[in-house]
Design a protein around this motif. Structure first.
Motif, mmCIF file in Angstrom:
data_model
loop_
_atom_site.group_PDB
_atom_site.id
_atom_site.type_symbol
_atom_site.label_atom_id
_atom_site.label_comp_id
_atom_site.label_asym_id
_atom_site.label_seq_id
_atom_site.Cartn_x
_atom_site.Cartn_y
_atom_site.Cartn_z
ATOM 1 N N GLU A 1 -9.164 -10.149 9.266
ATOM 2 C CA GLU A 1 -9.232 -9.332 8.058
ATOM 3 C C GLU A 1 -10.423 -8.387 8.176
ATOM 4 O O GLU A 1 -11.568 -8.829 8.321
ATOM 5 N N VAL A 2 -10.127 -7.086 8.163
ATOM 6 C CA VAL A 2 -11.164 -6.063 8.268
ATOM 7 C C VAL A 2 -11.230 -5.318 6.940
ATOM 8 O O VAL A 2 -10.219 -4.803 6.461
ATOM 9 N N LYS A 3 -12.399 -5.282 6.367
ATOM 10 C CA LYS A 3 -12.571 -4.601 5.086
ATOM 11 C C LYS A 3 -13.682 -3.580 5.210
ATOM 12 O O LYS A 3 -14.747 -3.859 5.763
ATOM 13 N N ASN A 4 -13.427 -2.359 4.717
ATOM 14 C CA ASN A 4 -14.470 -1.347 4.674
ATOM 15 C C ASN A 4 -15.148 -1.433 3.315
ATOM 16 O O ASN A 4 -14.532 -1.181 2.276
ATOM 17 N N ASN A 5 -16.428 -1.799 3.304
ATOM 18 C CA ASN A 5 -17.163 -2.008 2.056
ATOM 19 C C ASN A 5 -17.733 -0.721 1.478
ATOM 20 O O ASN A 5 -18.803 -0.707 0.876
ATOM 21 N N THR A 6 -17.026 0.374 1.693
ATOM 22 C CA THR A 6 -17.312 1.636 1.024
ATOM 23 C C THR A 6 -15.965 2.173 0.525
ATOM 24 O O THR A 6 -14.934 1.535 0.695
ATOM 25 N N LYS A 7 -15.976 3.372 -0.040
ATOM 26 C CA LYS A 7 -14.733 3.933 -0.581
ATOM 27 C C LYS A 7 -13.927 4.736 0.432
ATOM 28 O O LYS A 7 -12.838 5.209 0.129
ATOM 29 N N ALA A 8 -14.445 4.884 1.650
ATOM 30 C CA ALA A 8 -13.713 5.633 2.680
ATOM 31 C C ALA A 8 -12.444 4.878 3.075
ATOM 32 O O ALA A 8 -12.441 3.665 3.194
ATOM 33 N N ARG A 9 -11.354 5.620 3.269
ATOM 34 C CA ARG A 9 -10.077 5.009 3.655
ATOM 35 C C ARG A 9 -9.985 4.911 5.167
ATOM 36 O O ARG A 9 -10.175 5.879 5.883
ATOM 37 N N LEU A 10 -9.674 3.701 5.655
ATOM 38 C CA LEU A 10 -9.549 3.462 7.088
ATOM 39 C C LEU A 10 -8.170 2.906 7.406
ATOM 40 O O LEU A 10 -7.591 2.170 6.614
ATOM 41 N N GLN A 11 -7.674 3.234 8.584
ATOM 42 C CA GLN A 11 -6.425 2.652 9.070
ATOM 43 C C GLN A 11 -6.636 2.235 10.513
ATOM 44 O O GLN A 11 -6.842 3.071 11.393
ATOM 45 N N PHE A 12 -6.580 0.923 10.762
ATOM 46 C CA PHE A 12 -6.749 0.408 12.114
ATOM 47 C C PHE A 12 -5.418 0.479 12.832
ATOM 48 O O PHE A 12 -4.433 -0.106 12.398
#
Length: 274
Positions: free
Chosen positions: A174-185
């Motif tokens: 489980e990868v979570k970005n702890n900011t509001k930027a949208r990421l797609q792995f």
């Protein structure tokens, strides 16, 4: 680009990198690149900035989606000796502006499972290793007991490690970005160790992206030859330490970067068997 009828050499290049108005770094790089008269020259310059340094500068970093990055560049060109009495060099100034994503990923391991081999897999291994006199059912019972956390004697473990029997492993990253930027792995290339013993290495592309959270399902196998003391202790205690390292291709919004970015990771933590 040099539109003039005389060639020149770059004396050096200076960079000042600012994020949201705060200076992050300042450096000068000697280049010595020659540009011919009426010609052009492309010279790459690599500047590495770390997100940890940016986070120290921006107080509300985790609440941001992107940050304004400004790079002030000055290029120094030496003038011919005949002009040194007037001026030894001339400086050209440029400014480059770029948006960069606010990135603070965290990794976690969940739903970890180890599956015992089938009786057919055990039989094939016995044939391949020339140990046809061992009862396959006995080995299957030993594998099941080990994976269930039952106490196993050292002699039994020796029997298991002398074979090359595949053990199935599956877990979620489980990868979570702890900011509001949208990421797609997009994918994941990884090495996975338990209690400092490497058991898995592979590539996966099975990723579910949900907002700023991605779940990567990993299913792989490792050989019974890897059942050393550290792995046996992990199975007996039903918990242990992991190290998960590698890299992934991450897609940012097109307005920030159109092509995927390689993101390296090296995560350590504690986890338990499901």
């Amino acid at each position: 680009d040099n539109p003039y009828p005389v060639g020149f050499k770059l004396q050096d290049v200076g960079f000042t990198v600012k994020v949201e108005g705060n200076q992050l770094l300042k450096t000068r790089t000697p280049k010595g690149v020659t540009v011919k008269a009426g010609g052009s020259e492309l010279t790459p310059v690599k500047v590495t900035i770390t997100y940890a340094d940016i986070m120290r500068l921006i107080k509300d970093y985790t609440a941001r989606e992107d940050l304004a990055c400004v790079i002030d560049i000055d290029i120094v060109i030496p003038l011919p000796r005949a002009l040194h009495a007037i001026k030894k060099s001339i400086t050209f100034n440029y400014t480059v502006q770029k948006k960069i994503p606010a990135l603070k990923p965290s990794f976690g391991i969940a739903n970890f499972e180890v599956k015992a081999p089938t009786i057919d897999e055990i039989k094939r291994s016995l044939v391949n290793t020339g140990k046809k006199n061992i009862e396959p059912g006995r080995l299957l019972n030993m594998f099941q007991g080990l994976l269930d956390g039952r106490k196993t004697s050292p002699a039994d473990i020796l029997d298991l490690t002398s074979l090359d029997v595949p053990l199935g492993v599956s877990f979620d990253v489980e990868v979570k970005n702890n900011t509001k930027a949208r990421l797609q792995f997009r994918d994941l290339v990884y090495d996975f160790s338990i209690n400092d013993a490497k058991i898995l290495a592979g590539t996966t592309g099975k990723t579910v992206n949900e907002g700023n959270r991605s779940v990567i399902r990993i299913a792989n196998t490792f050989s019974s030859k890897a059942l050393g003391k550290s792995i046996v202790n992990f199975l007996a205690n039903r918990k242990g330490a992991y190290q998960f390292k590698g890299y992934s291709s991450v897609k940012f919004p097109d307005e920030i970067k159109t092509s995927p970015l390689k993101l390296d990771f090296d995560e350590k933590g504690q986890f338990a068997i499901k």
